[in-house]
Design an enzyme around this catalytic site. Structure first.
Site, PDB file in Angstrom:
ATOM      1  N   CYS A 138     -10.712   0.983   7.875  1.00 34.68           N
ATOM      2  CA  CYS A 138     -10.151   2.282   8.270  1.00 34.68           C
ATOM      3  C   CYS A 138     -10.781   3.427   7.493  1.00 34.68           C
ATOM      4  CB  CYS A 138      -8.645   2.282   8.080  1.00 34.68           C
ATOM      5  SG  CYS A 138      -8.114   1.642   6.479  1.00 34.68           S
ATOM      6  N   CYS A 139     -11.046   3.213   6.184  1.00 34.24           N
ATOM      7  CA  CYS A 139     -11.435   4.339   5.324  1.00 34.24           C
ATOM      8  C   CYS A 139     -12.809   4.933   5.655  1.00 34.24           C
ATOM      9  CB  CYS A 139     -11.365   3.937   3.857  1.00 34.24           C
ATOM     10  SG  CYS A 139      -9.745   3.330   3.323  1.00 34.24           S
ATOM     11  N   GLU A 188       0.861  -1.204   0.000  1.00 37.63           N
ATOM     12  CA  GLU A 188       0.000   0.000   0.000  1.00 37.63           C
ATOM     13  C   GLU A 188       0.884   1.236   0.000  1.00 37.63           C
ATOM     14  OE1 GLU A 188      -2.235  -0.665   3.663  1.00 37.63           O
ATOM     15  OE2 GLU A 188      -3.720  -1.794   2.547  1.00 37.63           O
ATOM     16  N   CYS A 240      -7.860   6.530   2.730  1.00 38.05           N
ATOM     17  CA  CYS A 240      -7.196   7.058   3.929  1.00 38.05           C
ATOM     18  C   CYS A 240      -5.945   7.866   3.589  1.00 38.05           C
ATOM     19  CB  CYS A 240      -6.771   5.928   4.859  1.00 38.05           C
ATOM     20  SG  CYS A 240      -8.097   5.286   5.876  1.00 38.05           S
TER      21      CYS A 240
END
Ligand SMILES: [Zn+2]
Length: 498
Positions: free
Chosen positions: A267-268, A171, A189
Site C-alpha cells: 500500500c505504501c 497497526e 500510509c
C-alpha cells in the site's frame, strides 16, 4: 478505484473510468442505505467516504455525497452493523471486527468519538471523509468531531516526525502519550492519510496549525518512506533502531533497519507516489478571494479565486533555508502566506522590497491588495536549529531531547557517530552548528554539536559500583528523512540531555 476514476478524469478530462465507477456507486446505493430492505452497513476499511466526495466533485452527482454521508452517519449506531454481521456468520473475518469495535472505528457514532482509535490508516481515512462531508454539507457537529480528533492527535498521539499509530499489533493507536520509539509502527500510509485529513480540514477552515501538522508528516515520515534513489520503501518508520534487535527480538522484527524493495501488502509505495505527484493540492487552498499558501515548494501554480485567475511563482530552497520569493499576477485578491508555528513569530515580509506589516490570522500573514503583474513578495522564516522536548508523560522521551531545523526533524545515525547511540548524551550547553553539505545524502544541512558517549572502560561486569566512563565526541545530526541510505546501522531521533 473511485479515487483513481476522479483523479484520471481531473487530469485528462476522459470520462470512461468515471462513468464505470459512477455506475458502481449507484449500484452500491441500491444495496446499502437507510431505506427498508437495504443493508444498514458501512465498510470495515474506510476510504470509500473520501473517494465518494472526490467523485462528487468530479460528477456533481448528489448520490455520491448522499452515500458518503450515510456511511459516516451510520457508523457505530445501534444496532451495530458488524455485531449483526458477526452473528450471521461466525468466522475469522467477522471476529476481527467484533467488540469493542474500535479497531475499525465503529465503537461509537463518529460524532461521539474524541480520539483516533484502532487501525491508524482507517481512522485517518475516516476522519478525512468526515471533514469532507462536514464541508460539503455544512454539518457543524461533524466538523466539531473532526476538531476534537485533531486536538487529541497532535497533543497526545503523534510522533515528533508526524508518524501515527504506535503499535505493531493492529497497526493501531493505543492510548494517550504511548509513543515508543523502538517498537513503533508509524506506517508510511498513516502519515499520508494524516496529510489527507489536514488538507480536508484546510479546505474547510484554513488554519495554519493544520498545515504545520501536514508539513511535519510530509517532510519527515512520508518522505522517509522512500529511499533517496526512489527504489526502496519503508512500511514502518521507527525513531530508534538497533539492527541486532530488529533481527533477534520478536517485538521488533517489524522494525527494519533498511528499506526493502517491495511488500506483500504494497500500500505504501503507490500511496507515496500519488501524494508526491499531487503535491500541488496540498500546497494551496483557496477560499473566496483568498489564496492560502500552505507549503513552500519551488514552481508555478495557476489558481482560481472567486473573481480572479491567478498565477503564482514560488522560488525557494525551503526548507534548506527560510527564504521564499512569491511572484504574483495581476488582480484583486488576498495572498495568505503561512507562518509556520516552529518559527515562533520570527519572520519578515516585504512586497517589492518594502517591509509589510501583515496581519497574522490563524497562522497566515495575509496581504490583501490590487496586485500588479510581477509584484514580488518575500517571506523569510527563521529556520535556525532548535531543541525539542516532549511532554513529561511520554515515558520513552523523559530526560531526552530531539533536534529540529525548520520543519525537518533530525536524527543520529551510526554512519556518522560512535555507538551505542543509546549511550550518547548532548549537554544542554552545547551549541548546534549548521553546515550545508551539497554532496551528502542529496544535499543536506548537517547539524553538529559537542557531546559525550559511553565507552568500554575495561570493566565487563553486567552490574557494577561505578558508572561506565564517557568520552567527548562530535555529534553529527542528519535530516530524519535521509536515514537508512547508507546500509544497516543504529539510528535515533532522541538523545539524552545532560
Ligand atoms: Zn501502507
Amino acid at each position: 478505484m473511485m479515487e483513481a476514476a476522479a483523479a484520471y478524469y481531473t487530469a485528462t478530462g476522459k470520462r470512461r473510468l468515471l462513468d464505470i465507477m459512477t455506475r458502481m456507486a449507484h449500484h452500491i446505493d441500491t444495496v446499502i442505505g437507510p431505506e427498508e430492505g437495504k443493508l444498514h452497513g458501512y465498510p470495515g476499511h474506510e476510504e470509500i467516504e473520501l473517494a465518494l466526495v472526490s467523485m462528487y466533485h468530479a460528477t456533481g452527482d448528489p448520490v455520491m455525497l448522499k452515500l458518503a454521508s450515510y456511511f459516516i452517519n451510520e457508523r457505530g449506531r445501534e444496532p451495530r452493523f458488524f455485531d449483526i454481521e458477526a452473528e450471521a456468520r461466525e468466522g475469522e473475518s467477522a471476529r476481527r471486527y467484533r467488540d469493542p469495535g474500535d479497531y475499525a472505528q465503529w465503537h461509537k457514532p463518529v460524532r461521539e468519538q474524541d480520539s483516533l482509535e484502532g487501525h491508524s490508516v482507517r481512522a485517518l481515512y475516516l476522519a478525512t471523509g468526515m471533514a469532507d462531508v462536514a464541508r460539503e454539507t455544512g454539518d457543524e457537529t461533524l466538523l466539531d468531531a473532526c476538531r476534537r480528533l485533531y486536538e487529541n492527535l497532535v497533543h497526545r498521539r503523534m510522533y515528533i516526525t508526524g508518524g501515527v499509530g504506535s503499535s505493531h499489533y493492529g497497526e493501531r493507536f493505543t492510548f494517550d502519550y504511548d509513543l515508543p520509539n523502538d517498537t513503533v509502527y508509524a506506517e508510511t500510509c498513516a502519515s499520508i492519510a494524516l496529510c489527507f485529513f489536514m488538507r480536508a480540514m484546510l479546505s474547510t477552515e484554513p488554519d495554519g496549525r493544520y498545515a504545520d501538522t501536514m508539513e511535519t508528516a510530509l517532510y519527515n515520515t512520508c518522505i522517509a518512506g522512500m529511499s533517496l534513489d526512489g527504489h526502496n520503501f519503508f512500511y514502518v518508520n521507527p525513531l530508534e533502531v538497533w539492527p541486532e534487535a530488529s533481527r533477534k527480538s520478536p517485538e521488533r522484527r517489524h522494525v527494519l533497519p533498511v528499506r526493502p524493495k517491495w511488500f506483500g501488502c504494497a500500500c505504501c509505495p503507490p500511496n507515496l507516489a500519488r501524494l508526491i505527484m499531487s503535491i500541488g493540492k496540498y500546497e494551496y487552498v483557496t477560499d473566496g478571494d483568498t489564496i492560502y499558501q500552505n507549503l513552500y515548494i519551488a514552481g508555478e501554480a495557476k489558481l482560481k479565486t472567486e473573481h480572479a485567475e491567478v498565477t503564482l511563482r514560488t522560488e525557494t530552497k525551503y526548507p534548506l533555508d527560510g527564504d521564499i520569493l512569491v511572484t504574483a499576477s495581476a488582480g484583486e485578491y488576498a495572498l495568505a502566506l503561512r507562518v509556520p508555528g516552529f518559527c515562533r513569530g520570527k519572520f519578515t515580509l516585504t512586497v517589492n522590497g518594502e517591509a509589510v506589516n501583515a496581519n497574522v490570522e490563524y497562522g497566515y500573514a495575509v496581504i490583501r491588495r490590487e496586485w500588479r503583474d510581477g509584484d514580488r513578495v518575500r517571506l523569510t522564516i527563521d529556520v535556525s536549529p532548535r531543541r525539542v522536548y516532549t511532554h513529561y508523560k511520554v515515558r520513552e522521551d523523559a530526560g531526552k531531547v530531539a533536534v529540529a531545523r525548520g520543519p525537518v526533524v533530525y536524527c543520529l545515525e551510526e554512519a556518522d557517530n560512535e555507538t551505542p547511540l543509546s549511550g550518547v548524551s548532548l549537554p544542554s550547553s552545547s551549541e548546534l552548528f549548521c553546515r550545508f553539505v551539497p554532496d551528502k545524502l542529496g544535499g543536506i544541512v548537517e547539524i553538529s554539536a559537542d557531546g559525550t558517549v559511553l565507552v568500554d572502560d575495561g570493566d565487563d561486569s553486567l552490574y557494577r559500583d561505578t558508572p561506565p566512563k564517557r568520552k567527548p565526541v562530535k555529534l553529527t545530526f542528519i535530516p530524519y528523512y535521509t536515514w537508512a541510505n547508507r546500509g544497516a546501522g543504529e539510528m535515533t531521533v532522541y538523545v539524552r540531555e545532560s
